[in-house]
Structures are given as C-alpha cells and as structure tokens.
Design a protein around this motif. Structure first.
Motif, mmCIF file in Angstrom:
data_model
loop_
_atom_site.group_PDB
_atom_site.id
_atom_site.type_symbol
_atom_site.label_atom_id
_atom_site.label_comp_id
_atom_site.label_asym_id
_atom_site.label_seq_id
_atom_site.Cartn_x
_atom_site.Cartn_y
_atom_site.Cartn_z
ATOM 1 N N VAL A 135 0.795 -1.093 0.068
ATOM 2 C CA VAL A 135 -0.078 0.031 0.071
ATOM 3 C C VAL A 135 0.760 1.183 0.089
ATOM 4 O O VAL A 135 1.732 1.425 1.020
ATOM 5 N N GLY A 136 0.657 2.071 -1.105
ATOM 6 C CA GLY A 136 1.728 3.237 -1.049
ATOM 7 C C GLY A 136 2.599 3.171 -2.248
ATOM 8 O O GLY A 136 3.344 2.186 -2.089
ATOM 9 N N ALA A 137 2.398 4.376 -3.277
ATOM 10 C CA ALA A 137 3.326 4.005 -4.474
ATOM 11 C C ALA A 137 4.398 5.565 -4.319
ATOM 12 O O ALA A 137 4.463 6.259 -5.413
ATOM 13 N N GLY A 138 4.928 5.682 -3.235
ATOM 14 C CA GLY A 138 5.912 6.657 -3.057
ATOM 15 C C GLY A 138 7.211 6.036 -3.040
ATOM 16 O O GLY A 138 7.120 4.947 -3.433
ATOM 17 N N ILE A 139 8.315 6.587 -2.887
ATOM 18 C CA ILE A 139 9.688 5.764 -3.050
ATOM 19 C C ILE A 139 9.731 4.741 -2.155
ATOM 20 O O ILE A 139 10.341 3.735 -2.874
ATOM 21 N N GLY A 150 14.235 17.364 -0.956
ATOM 22 C CA GLY A 150 15.357 18.068 -1.133
ATOM 23 C C GLY A 150 16.790 17.256 -2.169
ATOM 24 O O GLY A 150 17.613 17.778 -2.494
ATOM 25 N N GLY A 151 16.203 16.338 -2.569
ATOM 26 C CA GLY A 151 17.108 15.589 -3.514
ATOM 27 C C GLY A 151 18.329 14.584 -2.972
ATOM 28 O O GLY A 151 19.051 14.126 -3.777
ATOM 29 N N GLN A 152 18.700 15.069 -1.721
ATOM 30 C CA GLN A 152 19.772 14.612 -0.966
ATOM 31 C C GLN A 152 19.813 12.899 -0.685
ATOM 32 O O GLN A 152 18.680 12.376 -0.094
ATOM 33 N N GLY A 175 -5.426 5.241 -7.880
ATOM 34 C CA GLY A 175 -6.850 5.747 -7.657
ATOM 35 C C GLY A 175 -7.422 4.617 -6.570
ATOM 36 O O GLY A 175 -8.597 4.601 -6.639
ATOM 37 N N ALA A 176 -6.619 3.925 -5.750
ATOM 38 C CA ALA A 176 -7.295 2.981 -4.802
ATOM 39 C C ALA A 176 -7.042 3.075 -3.583
ATOM 40 O O ALA A 176 -5.938 3.025 -3.189
ATOM 41 N N GLU A 177 -7.755 3.704 -2.970
ATOM 42 C CA GLU A 177 -7.406 4.278 -1.498
ATOM 43 C C GLU A 177 -7.985 3.049 -0.820
ATOM 44 O O GLU A 177 -9.061 2.497 -0.942
#
Ligand SMILES: Cc1cc2nc3c(=O)[nH]c(=O)nc-3n(C[C@H](O)[C@H](O)[C@H](O)COP(=O)(O)OP(=O)(O)OC[C@H]3O[C@@H](n4cnc5c(N)ncnc54)[C@H](O)[C@@H]3O)c2cc1C
Length: 447
Positions: A26-30, A64-66, A248-250
């Motif tokens: 669950v979750g498609a961040g990094i 911040g990209g670091q 779009g799937a909460e």
C-alpha cells in the motif's frame, strides 16, 4: 514463456524461500515502489495500490534530493528545544510547533522530546548509516539491472557528493567530532577550510567573501537526484516485471482471519493477500491503526523551491547549510532547495511566508539566483517522521503477515531502497542483508 525466462523465475522463487506469495503493497511513493520492486525481483506476485492518480505524488514529489549517508543523524538533539523556543511565534521560522487538540501529536512530541539527548541521537546514527549504505548498493543494482533489461532509470543523478557548510566555528567543530565514528562505519568524509569549500563549489564565492563560511565537511561518495523521477520510472519498471499497479485505489480496511490478514479493501475492490506491506507515508498511521497497531509517526511539514539553473551561478555539488537549515541539490537544469519543519498536523496548505523563507535563504546564499526567483515553483509535503529518527521496518502487531515500511522522516530518499531490500528479505525469510532489529516497532516499547 521462453525456457530461459522460466529458469530465471524458478531461480528467483528459490531465492525467495521456495514459494510465490501474493503480496499487497500500500503506497506508491519512494518506499512502496522500491518495496514492490524488491518483492517482484524475488519472484512474488505483487499488487501495488495508491489512492492518488499515479506514483510519487505525495511526499516523494519534490524533496531536497539528497541521498546522503553523511546526513543520517536524527533531528532530535539537545539543541532542538532551545531552537523551537527561540523561534516561537515567527511565521517564517525554520522550526514551528502548532499544538493541536490531537493526543497523537502530544504523545509523539513527548517521545520526540525524550530523544533530544546527544546519547539518543548517537544511538541511531550507525543503524541509519548501515541502511543508507545498503540503499546505495541497491540503487546501483537497480541501475545495472534496468540498464541490462530495459532502459536505465534516469533521475538527474549527481555524484559530486554532499558538502555541509557551517557559519560558526563551534558548529563546525561539533560536527567534525563525528567524522571518525562515521569513517569506522565505512563512510569517508573530509574537513575543508572555507577556501577549500569554494574551490570545490565555486558558486559559494559570494558567501565566502561575506565571511559566512567557517568550514565544511564533504562526503564525496554521497549523491543526489530527483526522487519523484526515480519513483515514477521505477513504478513503470515494476509493471514491466508483472507488478499490478492500481492508482486511484484508496485502502479503506482489511479482511482478517485469526492472526492473518487475508485481504485489503478499497472502495471498489477486495485484494486477496498472503502478506501486506504498509508503505503509505503519513497515511500509514491511520492504516496501521485500522489493523490494531499504533505507530509513533507524525507529519513534519516542509517546503521546497525549484528554480531554473543554468551555468555556474547555481551550485553543482549538493549542499547542506547548517545555519540556514536548508538542503540544496542540482537536478539537471533545475536547482531544488528544501527546508523548514512544522509539527502541526496533516494539512498540506502552502503558506507563502514559509515557502518564501526557503526561496529567500537560497537567494541569500546565491545572490545571482535572485534573477530567476520569479520562476520559482513552491511545494510543501509531510515528512512521515518517527519520534526517534529511524524508520519502522518489519512485522508489526497481532497479524503475523502485516509488515510496515514507514517513518523515514527526512530520510526517505536516503534510506528507501535499502529499507525495501531489507524488508523483502524479512518477508521471504531469506538471508538478511541487514539486521532489522534496530528498526523494529518493538524498540518503542523499550524507550
Ligand atoms: C521538504 C522535504 C524535503 C525532503 N528532503 C529529503 C532529502 O533531501 N533526502 C531524503 O532522503 N529525504 C528527504 N525528504 C523525505 C522524503 O521525501 C520522505 O521520507 C519520503 O518521500 C517518504 O516516502 P514514502 O513513500 O514513505 O511516502 P509518500 O511519498 O508520501 O508515499 C506514500 C503514498 O501512499 C499513498 N497512500 C496514503 N494513504 C493511502 C491509502 N489509504 N490507500 C492507498 N494509498 C495511500 C499516498 O498517496 C502516497 O503516494 C524530504 C521531505 C520533505 C517534505
């Protein structure tokens, strides 16, 4: 299916402990995307769910990209309570506390305050560093693998290291005291005089002339890059590997039987699962709660500013300005500065005085960037901050197949790929690349 492909799949499934699991991330961040990647690599059938319309649209969007192994010390430290008091009531203060009628906030704050000790900070540095070094190794492996199988995951990466600059000699001396500990743990850093800082990064010339640099610490092996570009490209890559990515799937709840979660519910669907990973950034708190687990993670809001960057006016080496409390990364033809920390709940409203304070700090340090200030893109996001400054990775709560990968705070890009690999090892029961004990939820029961 070609015979060679079948062989590769068999090898992966053997490496994963011999069987294919149906795993919902669950979750498609990094954090979620790298977790999906590592699990798919081990031959599992992965479904990746996100409530947003695509990957990397929340906290991983404009950080911040670091990717800074040298920056892994937790924020909680002896100086923090004094700084918060000093900046109390200032709208543009680097740290801001907005008390809410929210017991979760108070409990988190109490836990955070108990960590504002030098010994507590020191305790987390080496585990975080080990995870940062594993992240580097996994990012290299991802680059090699994607390059050979499809196209490289390009993300405006820079490998010129990170340079921390200090305005005051005492802060410089204090930071330098950690160099030896980090070196023994495998991270080389060099102390630089003010002149050497400018030799390394000529864009610091104006700050040097104003006498604003007491010295610097350079970690040449550190990197920087665009976390959102990486997340989006890797999300495409995992789909090529067979991961079902459903945007779009909460997630709204779980189906359970005995001590196991058997399914993950969204408004429209029920996804059957042998195992579930919650990697939903600040959204993990609510999801974990639904599964009966309370986690000491709270949002710490931050801002970033992205400017067009041409030529040598903008720095090329990623920088941390300890006095201005900002980090700066060159992302190809853009310059990204990030900073500020506000403990004030889950709202993501962009407050201009706070956003502007990050822009002003950038222009103060690099006066010529003032010419492009009118093109600044402002952004705000919520760091999913654990109270002790390390992520929470591993099985949690009474459901034996529920796993967490969250709480990375200001370090999700620095620790993400390593966290994913270490968790995938734990789920598959394969030989761990890293001892996850320091990252387990149980550590909070002891402190
Ligand atoms: C200003 C700022 C600067 C930063 N700078 C750096 C830096 O230089 N280096 C560094 O290492 N880190 C940095 N960070 C931290 C880093 O960006 C975060 O730690 C990281 O992005 C967290 O990633 P995540 O995948 O956990 O969360 P997110 O990127 O927020 O992803 C979580 C995903 O879960 C989804 N979700 C939530 N709830 C649900 C639900 N119920 N159902 C389905 N999906 C759900 C969300 O839509 C989201 O896409 C910075 C953060 C900020 C705010």
């Amino acid at each position: 299916m070609r015979a060679s492909m079948i062989k590769v799949l068999r090898r992966k499934v053997r490496a994963s402990g011999g069987f294919t699991l149906k795993i919902v991330v669950v979750g498609a961040g990094i954090i979620g995307v790298t977790t999906a990647y590592e699990l798919a690599e081990r031959g599992h059938q992965v479904t990746l769910l996100d409530k947003r319309e695509g990957a990397g649209l929340e906290t991983s969007y404009a950080n911040g990209g670091q990717i800074g192994a040298s920056e892994v010390a937790p924020w909680a430290g002896p100086e923090v309570p004094g700084l918060v008091l000093r900046w109390l009531g200032r709208a543009d203060a680097p740290f801001r506390l907005r008390l809410k009628a929210d017991p979760d906030q108070w409990i988190w704050l109490m836990r955070f305050l108990t960590r504002c000790r030098a010994s507590a900070r020191a305790q987390r540095i080496l585990p975080n560093l080990a995870l940062a070094l594993l992240t580097r190794a996994r990012m290299d492996a991802i680059a090699a693998q994607t390059e050979s199988e499809s196209s490289p995951v390009a993300f405006d990466e820079s490998r010129k290291g990170i340079l921390q600059i200090f305005h005051h000699a005492h802060a410089f001396k204090e930071a330098a005291a950690n160099i030896e500990t980090m070196r023994r743990a495998g991270l080389e850093q060099t102390m630089l005089s003010a002149r050497e800082c400018v030799d390394l990064e000529p864009a610091l010339g104006p700050a040097f002339q104003k006498g604003e640099i007491a010295g610097g610490i350079h970690c040449p092996s550190d990197r920087s890059g665009d976390a959102q570009k990486f997340t989006v490209r890797l999300a495409a890559e995992v789909q090529r590997k067979g991961v079902a990515f459903i945007a779009g799937a909460e997630v709204t709840g779980f189906e359970t039987r005995g001590d196991r979660i058997t399914g993950v519910r969204t408004r429209a669907w029920l996804f059957g699962a042998d195992a579930v990973v919650l990697a939903a950034g600040v959204g993990t708190v609510r999801l974990a709660h639904m599964a009966g687990v309370r986690i000491p993670v709270y949002p710490v809001k931050g801002y970033s500013v992205t400017l067009p960057a041409a030529g040598d006016v903008a720095p090329r080496v990623s920088l941390t300005d300890e006095a201005r409390k900002i980090v700066i990364s060159r992302l190809g033809d853009r310059l990204r500065t990030a900073g500020t920390a506000e403990v004030g709940g889950y709202d993501t409203d962009l407050e201009m005085p706070r956003a502007r304070s990050v822009l002003d700090a950038t222009v103060d340090l690099f006066p010529q960037m003032g010419e492009v200030a009118g093109s600044a893109e402002f952004w705000t996001g919520l760091r999913p901050m654990s109270s002790d400054g390390s992520p929470i990775i591993g099985q949690a709560g009474r459901f034996t197949n529920l796993y967490l990968n969250t709480g990375h705070g200001s370090l999700g890009w620095t620790l993400g790929a390593g966290s994913a690999a270490a968790l995938a090892d734990a789920i598959c029961g394969t030989r761990p690349q890293l001892d996850l004990t320091p990252f387990g939820i149980k550590r909070f029961f002891l402190t």
